[in-house]
Design a protein around this motif. Structure first.
Motif, mmCIF file in Angstrom:
data_model
loop_
_atom_site.group_PDB
_atom_site.id
_atom_site.type_symbol
_atom_site.label_atom_id
_atom_site.label_comp_id
_atom_site.label_asym_id
_atom_site.label_seq_id
_atom_site.Cartn_x
_atom_site.Cartn_y
_atom_site.Cartn_z
ATOM 1 N N ARG A 43 0.822 -1.214 0.000
ATOM 2 C CA ARG A 43 0.000 0.000 0.000
ATOM 3 C C ARG A 43 0.853 1.259 0.000
ATOM 4 O O ARG A 43 0.378 2.334 -0.361
ATOM 5 C CB ARG A 43 -0.904 0.031 1.232
ATOM 6 N N CYS A 44 2.090 1.151 0.437
ATOM 7 C CA CYS A 44 2.948 2.327 0.636
ATOM 8 C C CYS A 44 3.258 3.004 -0.703
ATOM 9 O O CYS A 44 3.606 2.346 -1.676
ATOM 10 C CB CYS A 44 4.239 1.878 1.313
ATOM 11 N N ILE A 45 3.100 4.312 -0.731
ATOM 12 C CA ILE A 45 3.421 5.044 -1.959
ATOM 13 C C ILE A 45 4.738 5.806 -1.814
ATOM 14 O O ILE A 45 5.083 6.637 -2.644
ATOM 15 C CB ILE A 45 2.286 6.036 -2.332
ATOM 16 N N ARG A 46 5.470 5.526 -0.759
ATOM 17 C CA ARG A 46 6.812 6.082 -0.538
ATOM 18 C C ARG A 46 6.832 7.607 -0.583
ATOM 19 O O ARG A 46 7.623 8.222 -1.275
ATOM 20 C CB ARG A 46 7.786 5.489 -1.559
ATOM 21 N N CYS A 47 5.915 8.177 0.144
ATOM 22 C CA CYS A 47 5.833 9.630 0.173
ATOM 23 C C CYS A 47 6.647 10.200 1.325
ATOM 24 O O CYS A 47 6.872 11.408 1.396
ATOM 25 C CB CYS A 47 4.380 10.064 0.313
ATOM 26 N N ASN A 48 7.052 9.329 2.245
ATOM 27 C CA ASN A 48 7.902 9.726 3.364
ATOM 28 C C ASN A 48 7.264 10.692 4.353
ATOM 29 O O ASN A 48 7.979 11.339 5.123
ATOM 30 C CB ASN A 48 9.227 10.304 2.848
ATOM 31 N N GLU A 49 5.978 10.755 4.365
ATOM 32 C CA GLU A 49 5.313 11.505 5.433
ATOM 33 C C GLU A 49 5.700 10.921 6.787
ATOM 34 O O GLU A 49 5.905 11.655 7.755
ATOM 35 C CB GLU A 49 3.790 11.416 5.273
ATOM 36 N N CYS A 50 5.788 9.603 6.845
ATOM 37 C CA CYS A 50 6.109 8.940 8.107
ATOM 38 C C CYS A 50 7.495 9.349 8.606
ATOM 39 O O CYS A 50 7.697 9.589 9.788
ATOM 40 C CB CYS A 50 6.014 7.425 7.949
ATOM 41 N N VAL A 51 8.426 9.424 7.664
ATOM 42 C CA VAL A 51 9.786 9.823 8.045
ATOM 43 C C VAL A 51 9.751 11.220 8.660
ATOM 44 O O VAL A 51 10.388 11.500 9.669
ATOM 45 C CB VAL A 51 10.714 9.819 6.806
ATOM 46 N N CYS A 59 13.319 -1.302 4.698
ATOM 47 C CA CYS A 59 12.796 -1.758 5.991
ATOM 48 C C CYS A 59 11.885 -0.708 6.593
ATOM 49 O O CYS A 59 10.852 -1.019 7.172
ATOM 50 C CB CYS A 59 13.932 -2.028 6.965
ATOM 51 N N ARG A 60 12.288 0.527 6.418
ATOM 52 C CA ARG A 60 11.500 1.672 6.844
ATOM 53 C C ARG A 60 11.393 1.811 8.362
ATOM 54 O O ARG A 60 11.837 2.802 8.912
ATOM 55 C CB ARG A 60 10.098 1.643 6.220
ATOM 56 N N PHE A 61 10.868 0.807 9.070
ATOM 57 C CA PHE A 61 10.622 1.002 10.496
ATOM 58 C C PHE A 61 11.667 0.290 11.354
ATOM 59 O O PHE A 61 11.903 -0.903 11.193
ATOM 60 C CB PHE A 61 9.219 0.516 10.863
ATOM 61 N N ALA A 71 -0.371 10.185 9.979
ATOM 62 C CA ALA A 71 0.064 10.995 8.842
ATOM 63 C C ALA A 71 -0.004 10.239 7.516
ATOM 64 O O ALA A 71 -0.109 10.847 6.452
ATOM 65 C CB ALA A 71 1.491 11.478 9.073
ATOM 66 N N CYS A 72 0.069 8.938 7.568
ATOM 67 C CA CYS A 72 0.193 8.163 6.329
ATOM 68 C C CYS A 72 -1.074 8.297 5.473
ATOM 69 O O CYS A 72 -2.155 7.883 5.887
ATOM 70 C CB CYS A 72 0.424 6.693 6.660
ATOM 71 N N PRO A 73 -0.963 8.884 4.292
ATOM 72 C CA PRO A 73 -2.162 9.076 3.473
ATOM 73 C C PRO A 73 -2.708 7.757 2.929
ATOM 74 O O PRO A 73 -3.898 7.644 2.645
ATOM 75 C CB PRO A 73 -1.692 9.981 2.331
HETATM 76 S S1 SF4 Z 1 3.608 7.768 5.047
HETATM 77 FE FE1 SF4 Z 1 2.703 5.811 4.479
HETATM 78 S S2 SF4 Z 1 2.718 5.793 2.284
HETATM 79 FE FE2 SF4 Z 1 4.083 7.437 2.893
HETATM 80 S S3 SF4 Z 1 6.100 6.435 2.940
HETATM 81 FE FE3 SF4 Z 1 5.276 6.319 4.990
HETATM 82 S S4 SF4 Z 1 4.260 4.323 5.060
HETATM 83 FE FE4 SF4 Z 1 4.587 4.820 2.930
#
Ligand code: SF4
Ligand code: SF4
Lengths: 307, 793
Positions: A63-71, A84-86, A100-102
């Motif tokens: 589902r992730c669109i790699r928008c980096n809101e989470c970062v 890995c992201r998290f 925040a994740c859209p």
């Molecule tokens: S905010 Fe959600 S969609 Fe955007 S990169 Fe992070 S996990 Fe992916």
């Protein structure tokens, strides 16, 4: 691995899902509450979200669109812009990323409820319960893992005249059950294996306590319905079926519900940081349920097949 | 899979054969009505006659000259058209736009219709006569207003006035026709002419009624003569006896009162044909057949004239004949009324005029038939109340759980309460039936233009957010409201939305009133008036307010989409401050290209999940729509304008032409149907949807509600599944729900049917208050049905 004990919660329930319009999960139209945490680690488990008692983060790469809101929003620096992201060791489960994740790719699994708050959720369909002979199903995970919460919650359901069905794996201290008995209308009691060693091998715990509890419950006056998930190659052999049937007869139980094994767990598991060992089982063969059913019938039990 | 296929239970052989004939017939255009109608109107001597007399004479001439046939095996006879399955063209109604579509009928993708080159030529020849005489053109006198209205209606962005195609939407007083016959009506009218002193209008109306009463009586006799002639040539004695029985019945009715059950069915079917040829062939509804036919059935049983099986066979023959008619719509109109649907409702069950339960043996026969026949028409409705018999409920829910998708269910308590509040007497309200899709009217007493117009609500929000302009348009088409940047509070957004709503609904009502008057002036309906209580007493045509009840329905399309959009504005702009109003509108204009924005908006809470904070916006939209409609006062027939919450297939068309919405829906995507949540947005299943929908005050929804509940067959399996469904329906109704239809769908199967139409030629789905063959839907509608079936509990 040793399952953790329930954390000492003062009347707070941790729930990972509330499902309305549950059919075929007890009589009538029901709302099923899935409590988080389970003392067993069945290796075919389809619901890894249910294992831990605590809340956790679930991330879906699809589902992730790699928008980096989470970062951007993570206050703990637990999120990186990579595969890995998290980084779970740094995450404080503050939930900011999920908010925040859209794409709703990351979410917090498990939500804390006070009995009153959970009552508000469980009571939404009250009119439908009374119109259909349904009610609330307490499921999980293992709801008995949160028995102190249940001790506060069940009387509230009962006060509203709601039918309560408890689904349990049977692995709990009997003292935890005693206080709940007056509130339960029906118990679905899952049996995995009749043999203690096999039970330990496949679920992580032996079946001694479970069988003891089945005996006590059967004698308690609360209607108990034994059920068995039919797992190919694990518990569908003739020997286990004969032994299970003998046990049930011993407890005065004449009917068993058989649930087919569905291969759903894998996709979900990937989303969680889940260490437990998962086995990929063969999908159910055509006619396998019928065969198991017939074996039970030969043993003199009535069988209800689920689909 | 066996859920969907017709052959669930064996049908009597005769009915099975007839059904096969009808389902196998090529859907065709019939030119007879258009040509005879035109010939009559061309004749100089007819031009001076009062309009109502012209209508009666023209219709009588059609009935006298149209070709007739009795097909092998039929017990109930009569032909809607010259084709086995055919539709007529009404050049004086929306006929000219339809005829301009003629050349494409054969080849168009959706609902192709067979028509020969010769037929096309003869139809083209009548166009010049009607070129400046059809209804939409006659609504306005000034040439500019005419062009504006016709052009508007061809685009139909904000609303479509269905009434410019005629009114119809009636449940005629067939009980009376069956009892006294056309001859009885003539006697009654003559008595009235003698005893009262009718004015000129009434005298013309009475004259017209007598002409058409004689016309339908003669129409029946034509079949009597044909059957007798065929019997004379028939060698097989059994078939000869059948034809003789037909001849005997058709000589008696509809001229006289019915003597037998068979007479009763035959009599009403002739009237059914005639009414479908008088005005728009849409929603002429036999209504409560199990109620008014029952005395005839019981009497024949008692006299030993009939058995239950014979009665069932007769009703099967009738039911199949109801599928021999199709509407001939232009491609444009197919957007709004997809699925080859004439809206002929037959209603069973419910309370009688005294309030006691009316279920009888005929009710059960009809239930068996709808389950076994599963044909496009009639559109079967079942009424339900708290004291409906257990057996009745069990049979219905059993059928629905197995996937019959019919009947649609109606709640007596809620509908009767709504109708009495709207001015119906209690007895007349109890005698309601649905017409068209879901609209409740009183049997034999209402002349309600229930499908008068449909209105695109979200487009008003689009203009409200953009200073009265549609996205991408230079010119202002709505009211002058402030630009996005000036909308600083939710109240100002609401104010702008309400201003747009007032403006565009005002435009609609202005056009609608012009069309109402044009109908009265140019297309009075004497036969309809004879069969609707009140018109003879008042000496006024139904189009001029002669009926007892005279509502007009305006449909509020996509309230949930609009409500969800307003909620999203509140949440994103005014609560979370994620975007400015201007920024949000900029995203909308770019069709939500930015994934982050679109997903965020899409993932916000939506109507249908039992969350008060969201649902209240949809309630707000419905409430504003209703209040605005009320503010316009009465229609020109003296009845109120009432809100309908159903969309037929307009939600798909309106969606196609409306820009992106703050709910995260992109430009062109379909809206939600009726009062259902947006596709796939109901996360908690049908009980939560019901909880949300039950928040609506249905007593204010005078024109009916459509709630489509979708299930996969798996969840409704077994007796527990059926019982749960029953619990769901009864609870929804007990809390005020008016209508519900149950769709049991399998997305994989639907996708297969879309890719290969030959796979399931007779697959039925419920579209919006009615059933349609899946293959008859537009590609976009098919996709929508598949999409909504994908998201299920
Ligand atoms: S905010 Fe959600 S969609 Fe955007 S990169 Fe992070 S996990 Fe992916
Ligand atoms: S839950 Fe909070 S701490 Fe954990 S990753 Fe998300 S934002 Fe960071």
């Amino acid at each position: 691995m040793e399952p953790k004990a329930a954390p000492s919660l003062q009347e707070r329930g941790i729930v990972f899902d509330v499902q309305q319009f549950s059919l075929h999960d007890g009589p009538g139209i029901r709302t099923t509450i899935f409590f988080k945490g389970c003392p067993l680690r069945c290796r075919w488990c389809q619901n890894p979200e249910s294992h831990r008692y605590s809340m956790e983060l679930s991330y879906s790469r699809d589902r992730c669109i790699r928008c980096n809101e989470c970062v951007r929003v993570c206050p703990a620096g637990a999120v990186r812009d990579d595969e890995c992201r998290f980084d779970m060791s740094r995450c404080t489960l503050c939930g900011s990323c999920a908010e925040a994740c859209p794409a709703r790719a990351v979410r917090v699994v498990g939500m804390e409820y006070s009995p009153e708050a959970l009552m508000a959720e469980a009571g939404r369909d009250r009119d439908f319960f009374s119109g259909s002979g349904g009610g609330v199903t307490l499921s999980g995970g293992e709801p008995m893992g949160q028995h102190r919460f249940l001790a506060a919650f069940c009387p509230m359901l009962k006060a509203q005249g709601i039918h309560i069905l408890l689904e349990t794996c049977g692995h709990f201290e009997w003292s935890a059950m005693e206080g709940l008995l007056p509130f339960l209308d029906l118990v679905y009691f899952d049996l995995k294996h009749a043999d203690d060693g096999a039970h330990r091998k496949w679920t992580g715990v032996g079946n001694g306590l479970i069988l003891e509890n089945l005996g006590r419950l059967s004698a308690s006056g609360v209607p108990v319905q034994p059920r068995m998930p039919v797992i190919p190659g694990v518990n569908d052999g003739g020997e286990n079926i004969a032994a299970t049937a003998a046990l049930l007869r011993g407890y005065g139980q004449g009917v068993i519900h058989l649930l087919p094994y569905h291969n759903l767990g894998e996709g979900k598991r990937r989303q969680l940081d889940s260490p437990s060992e998962y086995i990929a089982l063969e999908p159910m063969q055509e006619g396998a349920m019928e065969r198991v059913k017939n074996l039970f019938v030969e043993e003199g039990l009535d069988v209800v097949l689920y689909r | 899979m066996s859920y969907y296929i017709d052959e669930m239970r064996p049908l009597p052989a005769r009915a099975a054969a007839l059904r096969e004939e009808v389902q196998g017939a090529v859907q065709s255009v019939c030119t007879e009505r258009a040509i005879i109608w035109t010939q009559y109107h061309r004749r100089r001597e007819n031009r001076k006659k009062p309009a109502v007399v012209r209508m009666a004479e023209a219709l009588a001439e059609v009935l006298a000259r149209k070709s007739i046939a009795i097909y092998p095996g039929e017990l109930i006879v009569g032909n809607f058209s010259s084709k086995r399955v055919g539709g007529s063209i009404f050049p004086e109604l929306h006929g000219v736009p339809v005829m301009l579509d003629l050349l494409r009928f054969r080849n168009r993708e959706t609902n192709p219709l067979a028509v020969t080159g010769k037929e096309i030529r003869s139809l083209l020849a009548v166009i010049p006569f009607w070129m400046f005489r059809f209804m939409a053109l006659r609504a306005y006198r000034s040439p500019l207003a005419r062009i504006r209205f016709v052009a508007d209606q061809l685009k139909a962005h904000f609303y479509l006035i269905n009434e410019s195609g005629g009114i119809s939407h009636i449940a005629p007083d067939y009980e009376k026709l069956i009892r006294i016959g056309a001859g009885g009506f003539i006697a009654e009218i003559e008595e009235r002419e003698r005893d009262s002193a009718p004015d000129e209008v009434a005298r013309d109306l009475y004259r017209a009624m007598k002409i058409i009463a004689e016309g339908i009586a003669r129409f029946g006799e034509r079949y009597g003569e044909l059957a007798a002639a065929m019997a004379g040539e028939e060698a097989d004695p059994a078939k000869r006896r059948e034809l003789e029985a037909i001849a005997e019945s058709c000589r008696r009715v509809p001229r006289g009162g019915a003597e037998t059950f068979r007479d009763a069915v035959q009599s009403l079917f002739f009237a059914q044909i005639a009414l479908n040829l008088e005005s728009l062939d849409n929603s002429v509804c036999p209504g409560r057949m199990d109620q008014y036919l029952y005395p005839y059935y019981r009497r024949d049983l008692e006299r030993g004239l009939i058995t239950r099986d014979e009665a069932k066979e007769l009703l099967a023959c009738f039911s199949i004949k109801m599928s021999e008619i199709i509407p001939v719509f232009s491609s444009h109109l197919t957007n709004f009324h997809g699925g080859m649907f004439n809206g002929q409702v037959v209603t069973v069950g419910g309370v009688d005029r005294n309030g006691s339960d009316g279920v009888n043996e005929l009710t059960y026969i009809f239930l068996e038939l709808m389950d076994q026949l599963r044909m496009r028409q009639p559109n079967y409705h079942a009424r339900v109340h708290a004291a409906s018999p257990r057996q009745y409920m069990d049979i219905i829910t059993g059928m629905l759980a197995r996937g019959s998708n019919t009947p649609a269910l109606y709640c007596d308590e809620s509908i009767i309460a709504m109708m009495t509040k709207n001015g119906y007497s209690l007895e007349d309200a109890r005698d309601y039936t649905g017409v068209g899709c879901v609209e409740p009217v009183s049997q034999g007493k209402s002349f309600s233009s229930t499908d008068a117009a449909i209105f695109n609500v979200p487009l008003c929000l689009e203009m409200a957010l953009n200073g009265g302009r549609r996205f991408g348009h230079l010119f202002r088409s709505g009211a002058r409201t402030g630009p996005a940047g000036s909308l600083m509070t939710m109240d100002s957004v609401k104010g702008a939305f309400e201003a747009q709503l007032r403006r565009k609904m005002g435009d609609l009502i202005r056009d609608l009133r012009a069309v109402e008057l044009a109908n009265r002036r140019y297309h009075p309906t004497p036969l309809t008036s004879m069969l609707i209580d009140g018109c003879i007493d008042a000496g006024r045509c139904s189009t001029a307010g002669g009926a007892r009840y005279n509502f007009s329905g305006v449909q509020c399309v996509a309230p949930a989409d609009t409500g969800d959009a307003l909620f999203a504005v509140e949440r994103a702009v005014f609560q979370e401050g994620r975007y400015t109003m201007k920024g949000l509108v900029a995203h909308l204009k770019r069709n939500l290209r930015d994934q982050r924005v679109r997903l965020y908006l899409r993932n916000l809470e939506k109507f249908g999940n039992d969350r008060e904070e969201t649902d209240r916006w949809t309630l707000y939209v419905i409430d504003r729509f209703g209040e605005t409609l009320r503010s316009f006062g009465k229609n020109t027939r003296g009845g109120g304008y009432v809100t309908g919450l159903y969309s037929v297939t307009a939600h798909e068309y309106f969606g196609r032409i409306t820009g992106a919405l703050p709910s995260g829906r992109r430009r062109g995507e379909p809206f939600a149907s009726g009062i259902a949540p947006e596709s796939g947005m109901d996360r908690f299943g049908p009980t939560a949807v019901c909880n949300s929908v039950n928040r609506i005050d249905f007593t204010k929804i005078g024109n009916g509600v459509n709630l489509n509940a979708k299930f996969d067959p798996h969840s409704l399996r077994g007796d527990e599944g059926r019982a749960a469904l029953q619990g769901l329906i009864q609870t929804y109704f007990r809390r005020g729900g008016m209508q519900m239809q149950i769709n049991v769908l399998d997305p994989e199967m639907l996708a297969a049917a879309r890719d290969d139409p030959a796979l399931y030629p007779n697959l039925m789905v419920r579209v919006s208050g009615y059933s349609s063959y899946f293959n008859d839907l537009t590609p976009a509608m098919k996709d929508e049905i598949i999409r909504r079936s994908l998201y299920q509990c």
